[in-house]
Each structure stands twice: as structure tokens, then as C-alpha cells.
Design an enzyme around this catalytic site. Structure first.
Site, short mmCIF file in Angstrom:
data_model
loop_
_atom_site.label_atom_id
_atom_site.label_comp_id
_atom_site.label_asym_id
_atom_site.label_seq_id
_atom_site.Cartn_x
_atom_site.Cartn_y
_atom_site.Cartn_z
N GLY A 92 0.81 -1.22 0.00
CA GLY A 92 0.00 0.00 0.00
C GLY A 92 0.84 1.26 0.00
NE ARG A 175 10.29 -2.33 3.53
CZ ARG A 175 9.15 -2.79 4.05
NH1 ARG A 175 9.02 -2.95 5.36
NH2 ARG A 175 8.16 -3.13 3.27
CG ASP A 251 -0.21 -8.52 6.53
OD1 ASP A 251 -0.79 -9.09 7.47
OD2 ASP A 251 0.00 -7.29 6.52
CG ASN A 252 3.29 -7.22 8.94
OD1 ASN A 252 3.24 -6.74 7.81
ND2 ASN A 252 2.67 -6.67 9.97
#
Ligand code: AMP
Ligand code: MG
Length: 488
Positions: A92, A175, A251-252
Site C-alpha cells: 500500500g 529497505r 502479511d508481515n
């Protein structure tokens, strides 16, 4: 011709096909400036020290330009959040730039906070300076501690206002990881019955990130087992340094067993097994002591997503395939337990685990919990307790109980050599306590980024006694009321 001109980029993820992502450009930060850079991360990439002065570097890492070879895209994934199916999520506010060829193999680069994507839902696609500094510092601190993690190359900032609980300013963290693929990527295609895409994703991941699974009788089962073992190693690391992730949604969860998506994470100060670092987690689902069982639960969600890759034509086949996948997930338990014993023994200075060592470690943790003794300092002071036990005793309320435990520990440690050195190399002096990050954030919000650089240097040598004793000290009184919200 600068060294970075010869930088080779590829984007293997983009070969997966359009079901997996949307290609788009970042919404760059207006009038961007540098906030911080990690020399260690640049070194991992094999980039020269002056990389940030390259023409367009500031623009590229604030979303305003792309370097030749970059191919920005946002990927789609789904997942379970707080134990409930959350449906479609996706990048997102993260943008995949591509993979840089490095001496350590291909490394993916991502901008976090580069504006809205088709997966932004109600979000603005931005990240605030505060959370970007936390992610940047903690990624690099974890790497220095030896904990598997995504890395952080740099932060860029802007005066662009971003509304959270208050109005803050925008930033972008870059990242770096060999892969940002999450459990949720697999869950997405399984949930939507996109079997062919699911198979493509599994084949892709195995080919590039788990090649040893390709020759297994059932590659998907071998992959799940590998992920279960890596996740066990990761969580054992977390437990051993008192790290709470805060949002262990599927999702993490990284398919590579990396610490991923730094949000309301926290290193524990006062030891409390029930410690919850995320103030939005009112039921304590992601409390410190629950992290191992949550990881195990998340692996079951991944197993369910992989089930369609096995022969499931009949009910009997489905049952048998489920059993094989559950067997792979089970591998987590034994590995986590053995890793945990090994890590706790090392924290007590013991090279090998004997009968009774686990009890010894558990009893120390119980004493720490009863006194709410500082997690990091307890182990650091214990490391020097052979010479001087007073700093350790100062952390405990029931000193008689601690002294009795110390007698047992000294007896056991007498059968080992190199105890103190082992402990000082295992029990960090400095971790990114919330109040340390907060100091750097407050200065940065006033335009002074020097504390980020200073902390980054200190955190890059976590086992050294810091020059400033306050970096390794108990949190000051003002920090008792610090709350870390989920908003980032
Ligand atoms: P997180 O809990 O930060 O890992 O985020 C969960 C989901 O929300 C992910 O799909 C994120 O990409 C998305 N998300 C979080 N914050 C934002 C934001 N400010 N704008 C758009 N999407 C966001
Ligand atoms: Mg996330």
C-alpha cells in the site's frame, strides 16, 4: 563514469506476471532532503562510500526519479491480521525498485512511503519521519545483533505534511532484502483459487530462494519445512534479546525468516512475559511470550495456502496431504525449543546444554519477571557477575532469591571456560530502546539528524560498552509514559 553507473539491475519478480503486481512510479517527496544513510547497508550492496552524492541519488531514493534498470512496482498479497482473514492487502505504500546485483547476490530494494498504489485501501501511501527513523535504526541494529532482518539503506525526508494522530512530515525508507515475499503472497493466490499463479509463485520462490527444495519428493512440503525452521530460528533470536515485533500478522511474515515490517516493535525494558508493545493490540495477541505460538499459528496459515499444490483430488488424498504439511510445520516446535535452549545457555555463558540448564535459565527469567528487572541489563550485568555482582543485585528486589540462584549458576559455570567473554559477546549492552529512538526522532523533527547517525554507530557495535553510559542505562523517568502507536 561513476562506480554506480555500472550497477546491474534485474527484476525477476516482474517476470512472475501481471497477477502479482502493478507497475507504477512513486509519488516523489516534494523538495526532498537526506535524513540518514547506513554505510553498513551500502557496503552489503557493494556501493562506494560516496554513493549518496551520485547525480539523482536523492531523487531516486525520495521517489522522484528512477535509475536506469529500475522497474518500480507494487505487489499484491493478502493475509490474516490479528487472527482473522483480512482479504486483499498488498504494498500500500511500498514500491519495489528492482534487484541490484551485489557481492552478496541479488538484493531487492524497496521504497517505503512512496505514495499511493492500487493496494493503499484507505491509506495515503506515505510513511512519517518518526516511524521511518524507527524502522531504519532497528533494521540496522538487528543486523548488527546477528538477527535475520530486512536492511535499511537510507531515509529521505520532506516538509510534506502527513496526518496521523497529529500532523507529521513525510519520509521514505529504502529497505533491502534478498526477497520481500511474505506468507501473505501465497495466501492471496490460494484464497482466490488462482492455482496456476500459486504454483508459479512457489516455483519462483524455490528456484531463487530455496533451490534445495526443488529436488524433494514434494517441493512445497520441503519449502514449508524450511520456512518453519527459519521462522523458529528467527523467533528464538527475538525471544533471546527481548524483542517484540508487535504486529505478527501473516502479511508481515517473511518467507526468508527475516524480521519484516517494523512498526510498533519494542525491546523490553522491565521484563514481563506478558509485555505488549503495540498499544492497539488490546487483547495482547502479540505479547512477548506469545510470539512463538503466533509464529506456529502463522505457519499453519501458510500450510493451508500451500495445500492446493499437493495432490488433493479425493478426500483421502487431501487428508494425507494435510498430514504431510502439518508434519512440516511441526518441525518448528523442536527447532524452536533447541534454538531457545542454546541461546539461553549462551546467555548464561554455557557452551553446551546440560540437563538442568533449561531450568536454570527459566529460574533466572522467573526472578527477573518477579522484580520486573530490565531485560537487557539483567543479562549484561550477569555477564560480569563473577567479578562484581552488585550492579546485577541492584536490579532485583528479592536479593536473597537472586543470591541463591547465583550460587547454582556459579557452580554450573565453573564447569565451563571462557564464560565471561561468551556472555559479553551474546548479551548486548545496547539495544534500540524506545526512549533512544525517541531522542533521535525528536531531534530530527527539529531538523537535527545527528542523533540518528550517532545512534546508528552505537547500535552497530551492540556488544561494546558505549561511550555514553546513558545509551546502555535504564530508561529515564520521562520514558515511562512513552506509547508506541500502530500509526506509522
Ligand atoms: P502494516 O500493518 O504496516 O504492515 O500494514 C498493513 C497493510 O496496510 C499493508 O498492506 C500496508 O501496505 C498498508 N498500509 C499501512 N499504512 C499505509 C498507508 N499509510 N498508506 C497505504 N497503505 C498502508
Ligand atoms: Mg505490513
Amino acid at each position: 563514469m561513476t562506480p554506480l553507473d555500472s550497477l546491474a539491475w534485474s527484476n525477476r519478480f516482474a517476470t512472475l506476471g501481471p497477477e502479482f503486481f502493478t507497475e507504477l512510479h512513486a509519488q516523489g517527496l516534494p523538495d526532498p532532503h537526506w535524513v540518514a544513510q547506513s554505510a553498513a547497508c551500502a557496503e552489503l550492496l557493494g556501493w562506494p562510500a560516496g554513493w549518496a552524492s551520485e547525480p539523482d541519488a536523492l531523487q531516486a531514493f525520495s521517489g522522484g526519479a528512477t535509475w536506469p534498470g529500475m522497474r518500480p512496482l507494487a505487489s499484491v498479497y493478502s493475509g490474516h491480521q490479528f487472527g482473522v482473514w483480512a482479504g486483499q492487502l498488498g504494498d500500500g505504500r511500498a514500491l519495489w525498485l528492482g534487484e541490484a546485483e551485489t557481492p552478496h547476490g541479488p538484493q531487492e530494494l524497496q521504497l517505503k512511503g512512496g505514495g499511493m498504489t492500487p493496494y493503499s485501501r484507505r491509506g495515503d501511501g506515505r510513511a512519517v519521519l518518526r516511524s521511518s527513523i524507527r524502522e531504519f535504526l532497528c533494521s540496522e541494529a538487528m543486523a548488527a545483533l546477528g538477527v535475520p532482518t530486512t536492511r535499511a539503506l537510507c531515509i529521505t525526508g520532506s516538509r510534506l505534511p502527513v496526518r496521523r494522530e497529529t500532523v507529521e512530515t513525510a519520509a521514505i525508507v529504502t529497505r533491502v532484502a534478498p526477497s520481500f515475499i511474505r506468507f501473505g503472497h501465497f495466501e492471496h493466490f490460494a484464497h482466490h483459487d488462482q492455482l496456476e499463479a500459486l504454483r508459479r509463485l512457489a516455483d519462483f520462490f524455490i528456484a531463487h530462494h530455496a533451490p534445495e527444495c526443488a529436488d524433494a519428493p514434494e517441493p512445497a512440503v520441503a519449502l514449508l519445512r524450511k520456512v518453519a525452521l527459519q521462522t523458529a530460528d528467527l523467533v528464538a533470536h527475538w525471544q533471546a534479546i527481548g524483542f517484540c515485533h508487535g504486529v505478527m500478522n501473516t502479511d508481515n511474515m517473511s518467507m526468508l525468516g527475516l524480521t519484516l515490517d517494523y512498526g510498533p516493535f519494542g525491546f523490553m525494558d522491565a521484563f514481563d512475559p506478558g509485555h505488549v508493545c503495540n498499544h492497539s493490540d488490546d487483547r495482547g495477541r502479540y505479547a512477548y511470550a506469545r510470539q512463538p505460538s503466533v509464529a506456529f499459528w502463522n505457519l499453519h496459515a501458510l500450510a493451508q495456502a500451500l495445500l492446493p499444490l499437493l495432490p488433493v483430488g479425493t478426500e483421502a488424498e487431501t487428508e494425507a496431504a494435510t498430514e504431510r504439511l502439518l508434519g512440516a510445520v511441526e518441525a518448528f516446535r523442536e527447532r524452536f525449543a533447541s534454538q531457545m535452549v542454546g541461546r539461553m545457555c549462551a546467555k548464561l555463558g554455557l557452551a553446551t546444554a546440560d540437563d538442568g540448564d533449561q531450568q536454570l535459565a527459566d529460574d533466572f527469567l522467573k526472578l527477573m519477571a518477579a522484580s520486573r528487572a530490565d531485560f537487557t541489563l539483567s543479562f549484561r550485568c550477569l555477564s560480569r557477575a563473577h567479578t562484581d555482582a552488585e550492579p546485577l543485585r541492584d536490579l532485583f528486589i528479592d536479593r536473597a532469591a537472586l543470591d541463591a540462584w547465583l550460587v547454582r549458576w556459579r557452580e554450573r559455570a565453573a564447569r565451563e571456560t571462557g564464560v565471561e567473554a561468551r556472555m559479553l559477546a551474546t548479551n548486548p549492552a545496547v539495544v534500540l530502546r524506545n526512549h533512544l529512538a525517541e531522542g533521535a526522532i525528536r531531534a530530527a523533527q527539529h531538523g537535527d539528524f545527528s542523533e540518528i547517525d550517532r545512534l546508528l554507530k552505537v547500535l552497530s557495535r551492540p556488544f561494546d560498552e558505549p561511550v555514553l553510559p546513558s545509551d546502555a542505562a535504564l530508561p529515564p523517568d520521562w520514558a515511562q509514559t512513552l506509547e508506541v502507536s500502530c500509526s506509522s
